[in-house]
Design an enzyme around this catalytic site. Sequence first.
Site, PDB file in Angstrom:
ATOM      1  N   SER A 170      38.611  81.666  26.220  1.00 10.48           N
ATOM      2  CA  SER A 170      39.462  80.484  26.292  1.00 10.48           C
ATOM      3  C   SER A 170      40.878  80.793  26.751  1.00 10.48           C
ATOM      4  O   SER A 170      41.489  80.007  27.487  1.00 10.48           O
ATOM      5  CB  SER A 170      39.500  79.782  24.936  1.00 10.48           C
ATOM      6  OG  SER A 170      38.212  79.398  24.536  1.00 10.48           O
TER       7      SER A 170
ATOM      8  N   HIS B 183      45.105  79.958  23.105  1.00  9.46           N
ATOM      9  CA  HIS B 183      45.099  78.879  24.084  1.00  9.46           C
ATOM     10  C   HIS B 183      46.491  78.639  24.659  1.00  9.46           C
ATOM     11  O   HIS B 183      46.678  78.577  25.879  1.00  9.46           O
ATOM     12  CB  HIS B 183      44.595  77.587  23.443  1.00  9.46           C
ATOM     13  CG  HIS B 183      43.116  77.569  23.257  1.00  9.46           C
ATOM     14  ND1 HIS B 183      42.412  76.395  23.035  1.00  9.46           N
ATOM     15  CD2 HIS B 183      42.182  78.560  23.255  1.00  9.46           C
ATOM     16  CE1 HIS B 183      41.119  76.670  22.908  1.00  9.46           C
ATOM     17  NE2 HIS B 183      40.972  77.983  23.024  1.00  9.46           N
TER      18      HIS B 183
END
Length: 200
Positions: A126, A176
């Site tokens: 991610s 993230h």
Amino acid sequence: MFIRTENFSQYIRLYPVVSVLIALNIFIYIATGLPFTFSRYWYYLGVGQNGLISSGEWWRLFTPMFLHAGLMHLLFNMFSLFVFGPELERVAGKARFLTIYMLSGIFANIAAFFLADADFTHVGASGAIFGIFGAFGALVYYTKKAFPQLRQIILPIIVISVIMTFLQPNINVIGHIVGLIVGFLIGLSYFHPKRIISWR
């Protein structure tokens, strides 16, 4: 722009870096998910675990990028890479795309190590995927007047992705956000406003 119309062979030929990354992630997921002791051993050997990193297992700042906690986790990340990766590889070039992807993922893991507690454990691509979004954000910053359609597509995707980061459970929020920032900063250095970009 982000609608994939290529057949399998065309996709591999046009976007070799994205194709290799997808294949590698799928292969590692299958290999570490087999019902054998050594398969799980290799999985746990690569998990990002801050306590083990502190004890000297520094490879865990890199290996989590290629491990996933489940099938849906893998599919979500690989679908994002499949859809958004090709256009960035085409615009930035193979080496620069790989740099954006890898550095975003690595710095996301480094940030998680320094900012999260010693028990924090994580896996997934991610951070690198958010790096791709960040790089597109830099491209929007430089070309917002020339390519308004890019702005209309990518900015809502970035905003929604960030919002979902805080709403979903068991998400590496640090990874993230840092991946997004790193991708944006690298993108700023790559996508000079005078560079001519030809979109399809």
